[in-house]
Design a protein around this motif. Structure first.
Motif, PDB file in Angstrom:
ATOM      1  N   VAL A 125       0.838  -1.200   0.000  1.00 35.04           N
ATOM      2  CA  VAL A 125       0.000   0.000   0.000  1.00 35.04           C
ATOM      3  C   VAL A 125       0.874   1.251   0.000  1.00 35.04           C
ATOM      4  N   MET A 126       1.894   1.267   0.845  1.00 39.30           N
ATOM      5  CA  MET A 126       2.775   2.431   0.911  1.00 39.30           C
ATOM      6  C   MET A 126       3.510   2.645  -0.400  1.00 39.30           C
ATOM      7  N   GLN A 127       3.942   1.558  -1.049  1.00 38.33           N
ATOM      8  CA  GLN A 127       4.640   1.693  -2.318  1.00 38.33           C
ATOM      9  C   GLN A 127       3.718   2.270  -3.393  1.00 38.33           C
ATOM     10  N   ARG A 128       2.466   1.781  -3.439  1.00 36.84           N
ATOM     11  CA  ARG A 128       1.523   2.294  -4.436  1.00 36.84           C
ATOM     12  C   ARG A 128       1.232   3.770  -4.178  1.00 36.84           C
ATOM     13  N   LEU A 129       1.088   4.125  -2.918  1.00 37.65           N
ATOM     14  CA  LEU A 129       0.805   5.507  -2.571  1.00 37.65           C
ATOM     15  C   LEU A 129       1.971   6.406  -2.948  1.00 37.65           C
ATOM     16  N   ALA A 130       3.173   5.975  -2.627  1.00 36.73           N
ATOM     17  CA  ALA A 130       4.346   6.779  -2.951  1.00 36.73           C
ATOM     18  C   ALA A 130       4.474   6.985  -4.459  1.00 36.73           C
ATOM     19  N   THR A 131       4.209   5.939  -5.227  1.00 34.91           N
ATOM     20  CA  THR A 131       4.289   6.034  -6.685  1.00 34.91           C
ATOM     21  C   THR A 131       3.276   7.035  -7.216  1.00 34.91           C
ATOM     22  N   SER A 132       2.051   6.996  -6.700  1.00 35.03           N
ATOM     23  CA  SER A 132       0.999   7.892  -7.194  1.00 35.03           C
ATOM     24  C   SER A 132       1.267   9.349  -6.838  1.00 35.03           C
ATOM     25  N   LEU A 133       2.082   9.602  -5.800  1.00 36.82           N
ATOM     26  CA  LEU A 133       2.307  10.967  -5.342  1.00 36.82           C
ATOM     27  C   LEU A 133       3.603  11.580  -5.853  1.00 36.82           C
ATOM     28  N   ARG A 134       4.306  10.877  -6.708  1.00 35.56           N
ATOM     29  CA  ARG A 134       5.610  11.388  -7.146  1.00 35.56           C
ATOM     30  C   ARG A 134       5.526  12.754  -7.800  1.00 35.56           C
ATOM     31  N   GLY A 135       4.425  13.031  -8.485  1.00 39.02           N
ATOM     32  CA  GLY A 135       4.323  14.301  -9.190  1.00 39.02           C
ATOM     33  C   GLY A 135       3.724  15.426  -8.369  1.00 39.02           C
ATOM     34  N   MET A 136       3.397  15.164  -7.105  1.00 37.86           N
ATOM     35  CA  MET A 136       2.745  16.200  -6.304  1.00 37.86           C
ATOM     36  C   MET A 136       3.771  17.181  -5.751  1.00 37.86           C
ATOM     37  N   SER A 137       3.431  18.452  -5.843  1.00 37.48           N
ATOM     38  CA  SER A 137       4.295  19.499  -5.299  1.00 37.48           C
ATOM     39  C   SER A 137       3.634  20.101  -4.070  1.00 37.48           C
ATOM     40  N   ALA A 138       4.410  20.894  -3.325  1.00 36.35           N
ATOM     41  CA  ALA A 138       3.872  21.512  -2.112  1.00 36.35           C
ATOM     42  C   ALA A 138       2.682  22.403  -2.417  1.00 36.35           C
ATOM     43  N   GLY A 139       2.653  22.999  -3.612  1.00 39.51           N
ATOM     44  CA  GLY A 139       1.558  23.881  -3.970  1.00 39.51           C
ATOM     45  C   GLY A 139       0.227  23.181  -4.111  1.00 39.51           C
ATOM     46  N   LYS A 140       0.240  21.853  -4.203  1.00 36.59           N
ATOM     47  CA  LYS A 140      -1.008  21.097  -4.337  1.00 36.59           C
ATOM     48  C   LYS A 140      -1.466  20.523  -2.995  1.00 36.59           C
ATOM     49  N   VAL A 141      -0.833  20.952  -1.921  1.00 36.14           N
ATOM     50  CA  VAL A 141      -1.196  20.495  -0.577  1.00 36.14           C
ATOM     51  C   VAL A 141      -1.734  21.686   0.203  1.00 36.14           C
ATOM     52  N   ARG A 142      -2.933  21.554   0.778  1.00 39.45           N
ATOM     53  CA  ARG A 142      -3.481  22.640   1.575  1.00 39.45           C
ATOM     54  C   ARG A 142      -4.105  22.111   2.853  1.00 39.45           C
ATOM     55  N   PHE A 143      -4.305  23.015   3.802  1.00 39.52           N
ATOM     56  CA  PHE A 143      -4.787  22.655   5.131  1.00 39.52           C
ATOM     57  C   PHE A 143      -5.986  23.530   5.484  1.00 39.52           C
ATOM     58  N   VAL A 144      -7.038  22.902   5.997  1.00 37.93           N
ATOM     59  CA  VAL A 144      -8.231  23.645   6.407  1.00 37.93           C
ATOM     60  C   VAL A 144      -8.687  23.133   7.771  1.00 37.93           C
ATOM     61  N   THR A 145      -9.566  23.872   8.406  1.00 35.42           N
ATOM     62  CA  THR A 145     -10.184  23.468   9.666  1.00 35.42           C
ATOM     63  C   THR A 145     -11.681  23.306   9.436  1.00 35.42           C
ATOM     64  N   VAL A 146     -12.273  22.278  10.015  1.00 33.06           N
ATOM     65  CA  VAL A 146     -13.715  22.095   9.887  1.00 33.06           C
ATOM     66  C   VAL A 146     -14.419  23.354  10.389  1.00 33.06           C
ATOM     67  N   PRO A 147     -15.317  23.933   9.605  1.00 31.33           N
ATOM     68  CA  PRO A 147     -16.030  25.134  10.062  1.00 31.33           C
ATOM     69  C   PRO A 147     -16.817  24.855  11.348  1.00 31.33           C
ATOM     70  N   VAL A 148     -16.663  25.713  12.325  1.00 31.11           N
ATOM     71  CA  VAL A 148     -17.348  25.539  13.613  1.00 31.11           C
ATOM     72  C   VAL A 148     -18.029  26.838  14.012  1.00 31.11           C
ATOM     73  N   GLN A 149     -18.902  26.726  15.005  1.00 31.40           N
ATOM     74  CA  GLN A 149     -19.568  27.884  15.582  1.00 31.40           C
ATOM     75  C   GLN A 149     -19.659  27.682  17.085  1.00 31.40           C
ATOM     76  N   ALA A 150     -20.027  28.719  17.808  1.00 35.72           N
ATOM     77  CA  ALA A 150     -20.091  28.636  19.266  1.00 35.72           C
ATOM     78  C   ALA A 150     -21.095  27.576  19.711  1.00 35.72           C
TER      79      ALA A 150
END
Length: 479
Positions: A293-318
């Motif tokens: 599984v790790m090998q397949r995942l690593a192979t599929s991600l070889r072309g990914m750059s940092a610009g294609k990675v983003r971070f968000v937070t689940v929208p919350v309210q009080a």
């Protein structure tokens, strides 16, 4: 025409034709950089090709069997994306004893790493620890069951470990999770040191004895001990809230990903292996996260750059009953969860316009009467696809299947339904429509073969949220 209402809310045409026969043709520490560690591992690992290296790395991972504790009514896996649940443990065992005495283990880190099909992009979704949620019953390792309860989301880890957090996140989001990874204090520091430190930007000088943290103002590189103090500190930066700290820690994770995917790392085999060795010795995972599984995942991600990675937070309210707690803002959170669930592929360019003199343009979805048939071995595929088509406005008049199985998915249409078939082909790309003599006039048939029927992703695939952070950002940029 008589109609029968289906359990899903779709209707069936009582005189709709049978399945077609197609033409035969070819607590101290709140949020750890677990997300950045795991994502960096799979990105960097793509540069390793020697099987012996992989075997050595694989043998260093501590694994746990959790299948029997995830419940029976799990969300179905709808596509080829990968979802990894990431948690940071505050265990004080072994190397972590220097951080004080705490009974048991807790996790104030709950992050979901979603990798789109084909490794085109990735998004890390943070779940604030103060979120008040309903948790399902959880089974511990010894077989005892903790009843369903309402409380802070981080209580799930205490109730039943990673398996309970896994089950809780699935029940809240209806997103199918494939694997989990857990990281502790010592592991976090080892990974940062193996990278040669990580760049951060501090708005002012910090002196926090509780977090063992002393930093000058401005841009700088921190080692493992300093990095741990940086992600642990709460009251000397920002407003002291968990949400404010999550933003800072997401920026740190982005910096780790940027450092791990830089040319200096990927072109130096010695540094690559040292980093991966430190990471694999620092994580615990489910036993289905195997070497292959790790090998397949690593192979599929070889072309990914940092610009294609983003971070968000689940929208919350009080949370009304307690000003120190929050709850999901469902009107904003559900579109995020839905986009992740249905991330079949990245948006494709619209089809080229039909040249003048050729076939007429496609009609709106509401004018398409379509029957959906499962000719694959995947159970429930026709109903899931029909539900998605109905949500997009198509008139689903039949959902069914038969004993025959086909390798390829087909779009067939009857007399007078060429434009309707063209509209369906836009929603389900890659399957050119074909006329079928036996079809009922005005009807379109989607016959799903073993290659599946992935709907064109709506734009944007995962909605942009206020405050999201991309991994290629300037570390001193304000969010």
């Amino acid at each position: 025409m008589q109609r029968a209402v289906a359990p899903s809310g779709l209707y069936y045409a009582a005189n709709a034709p049978p399945p077609p026969e197609p033409p035969v043709r070819g607590r101290l520490w709140r949020v750890l950089g677990g997300l950045s560690i795991v994502l960096s591992v799979v990105l960097v690992a793509g540069s390793l090709t020697a099987y012996g290296f992989w075997r050595r790395l694989d043998g260093q991972i501590d694994r746990e069997h959790v299948d029997g504790r995830l419940g029976e009514n799990r969300p179905p896996k709808l596509n080829g994306s990968l979802n990894i649940l990431l948690m940071g443990s505050d265990s004080r065992a072994g190397e972590n004893a220097r951080y004080g005495v705490e009974a048991g283990r807790r996790s104030d880190t709950t992050l979901l790493l979603h990798i789109s099909p084909g490794g085109e992009s990735a998004i890390g979704i943070s779940f604030p620890r103060d979120s008040m949620v309903r948790m399902p019953p959880c089974k511990k390792k010894n077989g005892t069951v903790v009843p369903a309860q309402f409380g802070m989301i981080n209580a799930a880890f205490s109730n039943g470990g990673p398996a309970c957090t896994w089950r809780t996140i699935e029940s809240l989001t209806r997103i199918h999770i494939d694997h989990y990874v857990e990281v502790d204090f010592a592991g976090f520091k080892r990974v940062v040191d193996a990278l040669g430190g990580v760049d951060i930007c501090v708005p002012r000088r910090i002196d926090d004895p509780k977090a063992e943290l002393h930093l000058r103002a401005g841009r700088q590189t921190v080692s493992g001990d300093q990095a741990l103090g940086y992600v642990r500190t709460r009251y000397v930066l920002g407003d002291g809230s968990d949400l404010d700290r999550i933003k800072r820690q997401q920026a740190f994770m982005a910096s780790v990903v940027k450092k791990a995917t830089g040319k200096g790392m990927l072109t130096d085999p010695g540094r690559t292996y040292a980093f991966l060795s430190a990471a694999t010795r620092s994580i615990k995972a489910d036993d289905r996260l195997t070497l292959s599984v790790m090998q397949r995942l690593a192979t599929s991600l070889r072309g990914m750059s940092a610009g294609k990675v983003r971070f968000v937070t689940v929208p919350v309210q009080a949370y009304p009953q307690d000003k120190n707690r929050v709850q999901f803002a469902q009107a904003l959170a559900e579109p995020l969860f839905k986009a992740v669930r249905e991330d079949n592929k990245l948006p494709e360019p619209d089809p080229a316009p039909v040249p003048a003199g050729n076939a007429a343009p496609p009609v709106p979805p509401g004018q398409v009467k379509v029957g959906v048939y499962n000719a694959s071995t995947a159970q429930g595929l026709a109903q899931r696809t029909a539900d998605q088509l109905a949500e997009r406005g198509f008139r689903v008049v039949k959902v069914g299947g038969g004993k025959k199985r086909y390798a390829r998915t087909m779009i067939l249409y009857g007399a007078g339904a060429e434009r309707q078939a063209a509209r369906l082909a836009i929603a389900v790309p890659g399957h050119p429509p074909r006329a079928w003599r036996s079809a009922k006039p005005g009807y379109v048939y989607l016959v799903i073969g073993r290659d599946g029927a992935e709907l064109r992703a709506l734009k944007p695939v995962v909605p942009k949220l206020a405050g999201e952070i991309r991994a290629d950002r300037d570390i001193c940029a304000r969010t």
